[in-house]
Design a protein around this motif. Structure first.
Motif, PDB file in Angstrom:
ATOM      1  N   ARG A 195     -27.732  -3.751 -20.662  1.00 61.71           N
ATOM      2  CA  ARG A 195     -28.737  -3.598 -19.609  1.00 61.71           C
ATOM      3  C   ARG A 195     -28.163  -2.683 -18.539  1.00 61.71           C
ATOM      4  O   ARG A 195     -27.031  -2.833 -18.136  1.00 61.71           O
ATOM      5  N   VAL A 196     -28.940  -1.721 -18.071  1.00 62.11           N
ATOM      6  CA  VAL A 196     -28.508  -0.814 -17.024  1.00 62.11           C
ATOM      7  C   VAL A 196     -29.014  -1.348 -15.690  1.00 62.11           C
ATOM      8  O   VAL A 196     -30.209  -1.548 -15.505  1.00 62.11           O
ATOM      9  N   VAL A 197     -28.082  -1.601 -14.781  1.00 67.70           N
ATOM     10  CA  VAL A 197     -28.399  -2.091 -13.449  1.00 67.70           C
ATOM     11  C   VAL A 197     -28.126  -0.958 -12.476  1.00 67.70           C
ATOM     12  O   VAL A 197     -27.057  -0.365 -12.497  1.00 67.70           O
ATOM     13  N   THR A 198     -29.089  -0.632 -11.633  1.00 64.75           N
ATOM     14  CA  THR A 198     -28.928   0.416 -10.634  1.00 64.75           C
ATOM     15  C   THR A 198     -28.954  -0.216  -9.255  1.00 64.75           C
ATOM     16  O   THR A 198     -29.912  -0.914  -8.913  1.00 64.75           O
ATOM     17  N   LEU A 199     -27.896   0.026  -8.488  1.00 63.81           N
ATOM     18  CA  LEU A 199     -27.773  -0.538  -7.153  1.00 63.81           C
ATOM     19  C   LEU A 199     -27.541   0.568  -6.142  1.00 63.81           C
ATOM     20  O   LEU A 199     -26.873   1.551  -6.438  1.00 63.81           O
ATOM     21  N   CYS A 200     -28.061   0.410  -4.952  1.00 70.58           N
ATOM     22  CA  CYS A 200     -27.777   1.319  -3.849  1.00 70.58           C
ATOM     23  C   CYS A 200     -26.697   0.647  -3.001  1.00 70.58           C
ATOM     24  O   CYS A 200     -26.909  -0.451  -2.484  1.00 70.58           O
ATOM     25  N   VAL A 201     -25.520   1.259  -2.906  1.00 74.50           N
ATOM     26  CA  VAL A 201     -24.393   0.646  -2.208  1.00 74.50           C
ATOM     27  C   VAL A 201     -23.830   1.596  -1.159  1.00 74.50           C
ATOM     28  O   VAL A 201     -24.059   2.800  -1.201  1.00 74.50           O
ATOM     29  N   THR A 202     -23.078   1.034  -0.226  1.00 73.87           N
ATOM     30  CA  THR A 202     -22.360   1.818   0.775  1.00 73.87           C
ATOM     31  C   THR A 202     -20.879   1.495   0.655  1.00 73.87           C
ATOM     32  O   THR A 202     -20.484   0.549  -0.039  1.00 73.87           O
ATOM     33  N   GLY A 203     -20.058   2.247   1.341  1.00 76.29           N
ATOM     34  CA  GLY A 203     -18.627   2.016   1.328  1.00 76.29           C
ATOM     35  C   GLY A 203     -18.219   0.727   2.011  1.00 76.29           C
ATOM     36  O   GLY A 203     -17.081   0.289   1.889  1.00 76.29           O
ATOM     37  N   GLU A 204     -19.132   0.093   2.725  1.00 74.81           N
ATOM     38  CA  GLU A 204     -18.839  -1.162   3.414  1.00 74.81           C
ATOM     39  C   GLU A 204     -18.823  -2.352   2.466  1.00 74.81           C
ATOM     40  O   GLU A 204     -18.314  -3.408   2.807  1.00 74.81           O
ATOM     41  N   LEU A 205     -19.369  -2.210   1.273  1.00 74.12           N
ATOM     42  CA  LEU A 205     -19.461  -3.314   0.320  1.00 74.12           C
ATOM     43  C   LEU A 205     -18.138  -3.467  -0.417  1.00 74.12           C
ATOM     44  O   LEU A 205     -17.629  -2.510  -0.997  1.00 74.12           O
ATOM     45  N   HIS A 206     -17.572  -4.677  -0.405  1.00 73.52           N
ATOM     46  CA  HIS A 206     -16.319  -4.908  -1.120  1.00 73.52           C
ATOM     47  C   HIS A 206     -16.600  -5.225  -2.587  1.00 73.52           C
ATOM     48  O   HIS A 206     -17.748  -5.481  -2.970  1.00 73.52           O
ATOM     49  N   VAL A 207     -15.551  -5.207  -3.398  1.00 76.51           N
ATOM     50  CA  VAL A 207     -15.707  -5.367  -4.850  1.00 76.51           C
ATOM     51  C   VAL A 207     -16.365  -6.704  -5.189  1.00 76.51           C
ATOM     52  O   VAL A 207     -17.253  -6.774  -6.043  1.00 76.51           O
ATOM     53  N   GLY A 208     -15.957  -7.766  -4.543  1.00 74.33           N
ATOM     54  CA  GLY A 208     -16.552  -9.081  -4.814  1.00 74.33           C
ATOM     55  C   GLY A 208     -18.045  -9.101  -4.511  1.00 74.33           C
ATOM     56  O   GLY A 208     -18.837  -9.676  -5.253  1.00 74.33           O
ATOM     57  N   GLY A 209     -18.425  -8.454  -3.417  1.00 79.52           N
ATOM     58  CA  GLY A 209     -19.842  -8.379  -3.070  1.00 79.52           C
ATOM     59  C   GLY A 209     -20.629  -7.561  -4.074  1.00 79.52           C
ATOM     60  O   GLY A 209     -21.774  -7.870  -4.395  1.00 79.52           O
ATOM     61  N   LEU A 210     -20.002  -6.497  -4.580  1.00 75.29           N
ATOM     62  CA  LEU A 210     -20.653  -5.671  -5.591  1.00 75.29           C
ATOM     63  C   LEU A 210     -20.878  -6.460  -6.876  1.00 75.29           C
ATOM     64  O   LEU A 210     -21.968  -6.435  -7.452  1.00 75.29           O
ATOM     65  N   VAL A 211     -19.861  -7.187  -7.327  1.00 68.06           N
ATOM     66  CA  VAL A 211     -19.997  -7.998  -8.539  1.00 68.06           C
ATOM     67  C   VAL A 211     -21.089  -9.048  -8.344  1.00 68.06           C
ATOM     68  O   VAL A 211     -21.908  -9.285  -9.236  1.00 68.06           O
ATOM     69  N   ARG A 212     -21.133  -9.652  -7.171  1.00 67.62           N
ATOM     70  CA  ARG A 212     -22.170 -10.650  -6.895  1.00 67.62           C
ATOM     71  C   ARG A 212     -23.563 -10.037  -6.983  1.00 67.62           C
ATOM     72  O   ARG A 212     -24.485 -10.625  -7.554  1.00 67.62           O
ATOM     73  N   ARG A 213     -23.744  -8.840  -6.417  1.00 61.56           N
ATOM     74  CA  ARG A 213     -25.057  -8.174  -6.482  1.00 61.56           C
ATOM     75  C   ARG A 213     -25.436  -7.853  -7.923  1.00 61.56           C
ATOM     76  O   ARG A 213     -26.602  -7.960  -8.296  1.00 61.56           O
ATOM     77  N   ILE A 214     -24.465  -7.441  -8.734  1.00 57.44           N
ATOM     78  CA  ILE A 214     -24.744  -7.157 -10.147  1.00 57.44           C
ATOM     79  C   ILE A 214     -25.191  -8.424 -10.858  1.00 57.44           C
ATOM     80  O   ILE A 214     -26.194  -8.432 -11.587  1.00 57.44           O
ATOM     81  N   VAL A 215     -24.475  -9.518 -10.649  1.00 57.78           N
ATOM     82  CA  VAL A 215     -24.822 -10.784 -11.292  1.00 57.78           C
ATOM     83  C   VAL A 215     -26.198 -11.264 -10.847  1.00 57.78           C
ATOM     84  O   VAL A 215     -27.009 -11.698 -11.666  1.00 57.78           O
ATOM     85  N   GLU A 216     -26.477 -11.161  -9.550  1.00 54.92           N
ATOM     86  CA  GLU A 216     -27.790 -11.584  -9.050  1.00 54.92           C
ATOM     87  C   GLU A 216     -28.917 -10.745  -9.631  1.00 54.92           C
ATOM     88  O   GLU A 216     -29.996 -11.252  -9.921  1.00 54.92           O
ATOM     89  N   SER A 217     -28.680  -9.445  -9.820  1.00 52.26           N
ATOM     90  CA  SER A 217     -29.742  -8.597 -10.361  1.00 52.26           C
ATOM     91  C   SER A 217     -29.978  -8.871 -11.850  1.00 52.26           C
ATOM     92  O   SER A 217     -31.049  -8.605 -12.352  1.00 52.26           O
ATOM     93  N   CYS A 218     -28.988  -9.430 -12.530  1.00 49.09           N
ATOM     94  CA  CYS A 218     -29.157  -9.773 -13.943  1.00 49.09           C
ATOM     95  C   CYS A 218     -29.820 -11.131 -14.126  1.00 49.09           C
ATOM     96  O   CYS A 218     -30.280 -11.435 -15.222  1.00 49.09           O
ATOM     97  N   GLY A 219     -29.899 -11.909 -13.082  1.00 44.81           N
ATOM     98  CA  GLY A 219     -30.467 -13.259 -13.181  1.00 44.81           C
ATOM     99  C   GLY A 219     -31.970 -13.317 -13.007  1.00 44.81           C
ATOM    100  O   GLY A 219     -32.532 -14.365 -12.853  1.00 44.81           O
ATOM    101  N   GLU A 220     -32.644 -12.182 -13.070  1.00 49.94           N
ATOM    102  CA  GLU A 220     -34.094 -12.135 -12.873  1.00 49.94           C
ATOM    103  C   GLU A 220     -34.829 -12.852 -13.960  1.00 49.94           C
ATOM    104  O   GLU A 220     -34.545 -12.858 -15.072  1.00 49.94           O
TER     105      GLU A 220
END
Length: 73
Positions: free
Chosen positions: A48-73
């Motif tokens: 599955r391809v997940v596309t996120l809009c991110v900034t440099g302020e987002l840390h790696v843990g937050g990025l992984v969390r956003r990916i997991v949340e977007s897959c839980g739809e």
């Protein structure tokens, strides 16, 4: 970065689009690994391809969390 614009006139806000391929199944993290859970898409050989809009302020843990949340739809 207030006031900066692209050649097309859009504001530059320091964000970028990140596309991630997620492989696995609907059973990831639910304790029922190996049970064949899932109806097509992820878990059936199709990443599955997940596309996120991110900034440099987002840390790696937050990025992984956003990916997991977007897959839980």
């Amino acid at each position: 970065m207030a006031g900066l614009k692209t050649a097309s006139g859009e504001d530059i806000d320091g964000s970028f689009e990140l596309r991630v391929e997620v492989e696995g199944g609907d059973d990831v993290g639910r304790g029922d690994v190996g049970q064949g859970v899932g109806q097509g898409g992820v878990g059936q050989g199709q990443p599955r391809v997940v596309t996120l809009c991110v900034t440099g302020e987002l840390h790696v843990g937050g990025l992984v969390r956003r990916i997991v949340e977007s897959c839980g739809e």
